[in-house]
Design an enzyme around this catalytic site. Structure first.
Site, short mmCIF file in Angstrom:
data_model
loop_
_atom_site.label_atom_id
_atom_site.label_comp_id
_atom_site.label_asym_id
_atom_site.label_seq_id
_atom_site.Cartn_x
_atom_site.Cartn_y
_atom_site.Cartn_z
N LYS A 142 -36.79 -22.00 -38.47
CA LYS A 142 -36.53 -21.99 -37.02
C LYS A 142 -37.44 -22.98 -36.28
O LYS A 142 -36.99 -23.75 -35.45
CB LYS A 142 -36.79 -20.59 -36.42
CG LYS A 142 -35.95 -19.49 -37.01
CD LYS A 142 -36.18 -18.17 -36.26
CE LYS A 142 -37.57 -17.58 -36.45
NZ LYS A 142 -37.84 -17.07 -37.79
N ARG B 112 -51.58 -20.14 -42.35
CA ARG B 112 -51.41 -19.00 -41.44
C ARG B 112 -51.91 -17.73 -42.12
O ARG B 112 -51.65 -17.49 -43.29
CB ARG B 112 -49.92 -18.83 -41.09
CG ARG B 112 -49.49 -19.73 -39.98
CD ARG B 112 -48.01 -19.65 -39.71
NE ARG B 112 -47.51 -18.30 -39.48
CZ ARG B 112 -46.30 -18.04 -38.98
NH1 ARG B 112 -45.50 -19.03 -38.64
NH2 ARG B 112 -45.91 -16.80 -38.81
N ARG C 26 -36.72 -10.54 -30.76
CA ARG C 26 -36.94 -10.05 -32.12
C ARG C 26 -36.62 -8.57 -32.26
O ARG C 26 -36.75 -8.02 -33.34
CB ARG C 26 -38.40 -10.26 -32.47
CG ARG C 26 -38.63 -11.12 -33.72
CD ARG C 26 -40.13 -11.19 -33.90
NE ARG C 26 -40.59 -11.88 -35.06
CZ ARG C 26 -40.95 -13.16 -35.10
NH1 ARG C 26 -40.84 -13.91 -34.05
NH2 ARG C 26 -41.45 -13.66 -36.21
N ARG D 222 -43.48 -8.89 -43.38
CA ARG D 222 -42.73 -9.54 -42.29
C ARG D 222 -41.23 -9.50 -42.57
O ARG D 222 -40.43 -9.34 -41.66
CB ARG D 222 -43.23 -10.98 -42.10
CG ARG D 222 -44.52 -11.00 -41.26
CD ARG D 222 -45.32 -12.26 -41.49
NE ARG D 222 -44.62 -13.45 -41.12
CZ ARG D 222 -44.84 -14.64 -41.67
NH1 ARG D 222 -45.73 -14.78 -42.64
NH2 ARG D 222 -44.17 -15.68 -41.27
N ARG E 163 -45.62 -23.28 -47.98
CA ARG E 163 -45.69 -24.20 -46.84
C ARG E 163 -47.11 -24.60 -46.47
O ARG E 163 -47.32 -25.60 -45.80
CB ARG E 163 -44.89 -23.71 -45.63
CG ARG E 163 -45.39 -22.50 -44.90
CD ARG E 163 -44.38 -22.10 -43.80
NE ARG E 163 -44.74 -20.85 -43.18
CZ ARG E 163 -43.96 -20.20 -42.32
NH1 ARG E 163 -42.78 -20.68 -42.00
NH2 ARG E 163 -44.35 -19.07 -41.77
#
Ligand code: AMP
Length: 184
Positions: free
Chosen positions: A13, A131, A88, A142, A127
């Protein structure tokens, strides 16, 4: 044009929203980025949400909705917004609908990026953005929060008939081409 870009964690996203921002010249509003920025700057909001983000849980609806309403009231969003990471929950979606109604605005497109679960996990773990919520346990949490709290948002908008599904597997440019086509 007011666009929602939707999908599970790792669907791409943020990456696609950035490309859309430049191509369509519409500002990008990512609630996750705003929270991370506040955490980095140790603001009161940052202190309030840090442990929630670290745990991969959702920030309370009221906090997020107030934040988004404040942000969307700025003149830079007069001609549109790309919403990424919001809404969300169904409660957030309903709050957004009321806000848009009150301000004579509407959602012009709801794009959902579809990616198989296994690929989502691999993408997030590789990635390397550093984070704090990108660890294997947090990714699982998540995704489970996504299925429980966020996936119902898709049905909410499907019932309104506004959803465009985008195949989220491929190169960044291939996926972006599909988005452009869906919006044309
Ligand atoms: P993201 O960058 O969109 O993956 O968001 C990172 C984290 O920020 C999420 O795991 C949540 O803890 C929090 N967050 C971002 N957007 C929302 C939202 N709309 N509602 C609740 N929590 C959110």
């Amino acid at each position: 044009m007011n666009i929602i870009i939707f999908g599970p964690p790792g669907a791409g996203k943020g990456t696609q929203a950035e490309k859309m921002k430049h191509h369509f010249e519409i500002p990008h509003l990512s609630t996750g980025n705003i929270f991370r920025e506040n955490i980095k700057n140790e603001t009161p909001l940052g202190k309030k949400v840090k442990s929630i983000l670290d745990a991969g849980e959702l920030v309370p609806d009221e906090t997020v909705v107030d934040l988004v309403k404040d942000e969307l009231s700025k003149s830079k969003y007069d001609d549109g917004v790309i919403l990424d990471g919001f809404p969300r929950t169904v409660a957030q979606a309903k709050a957004l609908d009321s806000f848009f109604d009150e301000n004579d605005k509407k959602i012009d497109a709801f794009l959902t990026l579809t990616v198989p679960e296994e690929e989502l996990i691999n993408r997030i773990l590789s990635r390397g953005e550093g984070r704090s919520d990108d660890t294997p346990e947090m990714v699982k949490n998540r995704l489970s929060v996504y299925h429980k709290e966020t996936a119902p948002v898709l049905n909410y908008y499907k019932e309104k008939g506004a959803v465009k599904e985008i195949n989220g597997v491929g190169t960044i440019d291939e996926i972006f081409d599909r988005i452009k086509e869906a919006l044309s």
